[in-house]
Design a protein around this motif. Structure first.
Motif, PDB file in Angstrom:
ATOM      1  N   VAL A 384       0.795  -1.231   0.157  1.00 17.23           N
ATOM      2  CA  VAL A 384       0.110   0.152   0.054  1.00 17.23           C
ATOM      3  C   VAL A 384       1.042   1.088   0.055  1.00 17.23           C
ATOM      4  N   ASN A 385       0.721   1.834  -1.161  1.00 19.38           N
ATOM      5  CA  ASN A 385       1.637   3.176  -1.277  1.00 19.38           C
ATOM      6  C   ASN A 385       1.057   4.436  -0.334  1.00 19.38           C
ATOM      7  N   SER A 386       1.355   4.564   0.919  1.00 25.75           N
ATOM      8  CA  SER A 386       0.577   5.587   1.742  1.00 25.75           C
ATOM      9  C   SER A 386       1.128   6.936   1.238  1.00 25.75           C
ATOM     10  N   TRP A 387       2.247   7.007   0.553  1.00 24.78           N
ATOM     11  CA  TRP A 387       2.880   8.370   0.056  1.00 24.78           C
ATOM     12  C   TRP A 387       1.917   8.934  -1.074  1.00 24.78           C
ATOM     13  N   THR A 388       1.574   7.848  -1.757  1.00 26.29           N
ATOM     14  CA  THR A 388       0.883   8.340  -3.064  1.00 26.29           C
ATOM     15  C   THR A 388      -0.705   8.827  -2.538  1.00 26.29           C
ATOM     16  N   ILE A 389      -1.148   7.950  -1.767  1.00 28.97           N
ATOM     17  CA  ILE A 389      -2.612   8.355  -1.114  1.00 28.97           C
ATOM     18  C   ILE A 389      -2.550   9.906  -0.494  1.00 28.97           C
ATOM     19  N   SER A 390      -1.569  10.034   0.292  1.00 29.23           N
ATOM     20  CA  SER A 390      -1.560  11.121   0.916  1.00 29.23           C
ATOM     21  C   SER A 390      -1.154  12.537   0.292  1.00 29.23           C
ATOM     22  N   ARG A 391      -0.924  12.075  -0.977  1.00 26.26           N
ATOM     23  CA  ARG A 391      -0.718  13.439  -2.033  1.00 26.26           C
ATOM     24  C   ARG A 391      -1.612  13.221  -3.205  1.00 26.26           C
ATOM     25  N   ASP A 392      -2.799  12.499  -2.812  1.00 25.51           N
ATOM     26  CA  ASP A 392      -3.838  12.265  -4.076  1.00 25.51           C
ATOM     27  C   ASP A 392      -4.814  13.439  -4.453  1.00 25.51           C
ATOM     28  N   PRO A 393      -4.373  14.399  -5.504  1.00 19.18           N
ATOM     29  CA  PRO A 393      -5.046  15.585  -5.632  1.00 19.18           C
ATOM     30  C   PRO A 393      -6.663  15.430  -5.317  1.00 19.18           C
ATOM     31  N   LEU A 394      -7.072  14.392  -5.733  1.00 18.22           N
ATOM     32  CA  LEU A 394      -8.760  14.312  -5.516  1.00 18.22           C
ATOM     33  C   LEU A 394      -9.157  14.159  -4.143  1.00 18.22           C
ATOM     34  N   LEU A 395      -8.031  14.015  -3.145  1.00 13.73           N
ATOM     35  CA  LEU A 395      -8.296  13.895  -1.821  1.00 13.73           C
ATOM     36  C   LEU A 395      -7.788  15.280  -1.131  1.00 13.73           C
TER      37      LEU A 395
END
Length: 489
Positions: A384-395
């Motif tokens: 699980v790439n938490s780095w990508t999730i926490s930089r998701d522009p949709l979020l």
């Protein structure tokens, strides 16, 4: 001729009726694989960033091949929720990785153990006996004393240059050492030197885990010998610790540290479920691996972001110093932290931008399942790439900016209940020591910004402050954070 024609017709019918039907499984999209190594070449020196780039092309769930091992990379909050909550049970195991397996006594710890009875029992033991609120609070004097010692050490160095990265490593090591073993070992001790090597080796890639017939490489390049040397040195140290603790007697008012608690559990354990010495040693090492590097790294990145963002630093200093003024010269303590909402926002924003484990520890799927519309095979390794999730522009609005104020408008936390940011994981495999780690982290940040103003070396500009990441499971700054601290009047 007619016989030959009949033979051809017979062969055609056989092939038509008995040929293998095409697979109806819908696998996640996958980049080009190379022979033997598969997609290992795509991981790069910073896998979380490499996988982030790949996710833009292949989507929130993609399938890679590391040698003979299928690897699923999840890069969205929804996919993380499926893995860590909705289907947590079947994603709860760990793959057998040879280096952690050797260093942690056959993975008899909690962090790297496969899912099963052993893991459930030891996890429950840690949550109830080692990381209960009562136990964590009992170590509060240690955290406050070591933080004060850190402040005094920095003041003695003023007006010179201070390596804050090194200061944070020493602080976290000393706090964890005292909480786990009852004493600190000092920054240059033999124990701390072997601990650094131990943690580095835990993050080492072993090609034999993914291409078994290439397992001989670590015997040739010396890695296997290094692992064995580190294991034996650490095991001798741990044996000495257990002997020492069995000989000592606790006074009535002594703080019961983790080693005391584990030995007490061993004495209480029944013959049918004994807590063996190797289990105790593995759990102690778990606490050092999980508790020292992650805390020091989080402190390092937070101070880096505060120095790079002077406005944020001033707002935080204003809040903290106002609380400090009301204490009439007394030091800030953990009781004061709840009076600092901006500090809480800074903490969340730093963990969002810089999760200490940008790729959560790998999971192993225990049976076939469907993930976000894709068929995932049993035995696949899951990241699980938490780095990508926490930089998701949709979020996140302007996700690459350091803006703590965003957390005044949204109710999102880092404790594993909100999958928009999961710096400590979530579900069964979430970190049980969050409260212990964050208590030290917030206390240290509040004391630092209250007691000092921070400048850079002569000639250095804020925009030139290096934020390059270093390779590892836990991602540090590549270059240490060097500052010139000025004590406040």
């Amino acid at each position: 001729m007619a016989a030959l024609l009949l033979l051809f017709c017979f062969i055609f019918l056989v092939l038509f009726f008995f040929k293998k039907s095409p697979s109806t499984k819908r696998l996640p999209p996958s980049p080009l694989k190379l022979p033997i190594i598969g997609n290992v070449y795509l991981a790069g020196n910073l896998p979380h960033r490499s996988f982030h780039s790949l996710s833009k092309r292949y989507g929130e769930v993609m399938l890679l091949q590391f040698g003979s091992k299928p690897v699923v990379v999840a890069s969205s909050a929804n996919a993380a929720r499926e893995i860590m909550k909705n289907q947590d049970l079947i994603f709860a195991s760990r793959p057998r990785l040879s280096i952690p397996h050797r260093l942690l006594y056959g993975c008899r710890d909690v962090g790297f153990a496969a899912y099963g009875d052993h893991w459930r029992q030891r996890r429950s033991m840690c949550v109830l006996r080692l990381f209960s609120n009562k136990r964590v609070q009992s170590f509060r004097p240690i955290r406050e004393e070591e933080t004060s010692l850190m402040i005094e050490k920095i003041k003695r160095s003023s007006p010179g240059v201070v390596n804050l990265s090194k200061v944070f490593v020493e602080l976290s090591n000393d706090v964890v050492s005292r909480a786990v073993l009852g004493r600190s070992y000092g920054g240059e001790s033999d124990f701390n030197r072997i601990l650094v090597k131990f943690i580095e080796m835990m993050g080492r890639f072993d090609v034999g885990d993914f291409v078994p017939w290439l397992g001989w490489i670590n015997r040739v390049n010396g890695v296997e010998a290094q692992v064995e040397k580190i294991f034996k040195t650490m095991d001798e140290f741990m044996e000495g610790v257990l002997r020492e603790y069995r000989m000592k007697k606790l006074s009535d008012d002594a703080v019961v540290n983790f080693a005391d608690a584990l030995l007490e559990l061993q004495r209480e354990s029944k013959d049918s479920d004994p807590v063996e010495d190797d289990v105790i040693k593995a759990l102690i090492l778990d606490m050092f691996v999980a508790g020292t590097d992650t805390t020091s790294t989080s402190l390092e990145w937070t101070m880096t972001e505060l120095i790079r963002n002077p406005r944020t630093m001033k707002l935080l200093q204003k809040e903290v110093r106002e609380v400090a003024r009301n204490k009439n010269g007394k030091d800030i303590t953990e009781d004061d932290l709840d009076k600092m909402p901006y500090l809480k926002a800074v903490s969340k924003e730093s963990l969002r931008l810089h999760p200490p484990l940008p790729l959560a520890l790998p999971r192993e799927l225990s049976r076939d399942t469907n993930l976000m519309g894709y068929n995932i095979p049993s035995g696949a390794l899951v990241l699980v790439n938490s780095w990508t999730i926490s930089r998701d522009p949709l979020l996140w609005e302007n996700p690459d900016e350091f803006r703590p104020e965003r957390f005044f408008d949204i109710d999102i936390d880092y404790k594993g209940l909100h999958f928009e940011m999961i710096p400590f994981g979530a579900g069964r495999r979430g970190c049980p020591g969050i409260t212990f780690a964050m208590s030290l982290y917030e206390l240290a940040i509040s004391r630092l910004v209250n007691d000092f103003n921070f400048g850079l070396l002569d000639g250095d500009r804020l925009e030139d402050l290096d934020i390059t990441e270093a390779f590892g499971i836990i991602v540090h700054k590549k270059c240490p954070l060097l500052v010139v601290p000025t004590p406040c009047a």
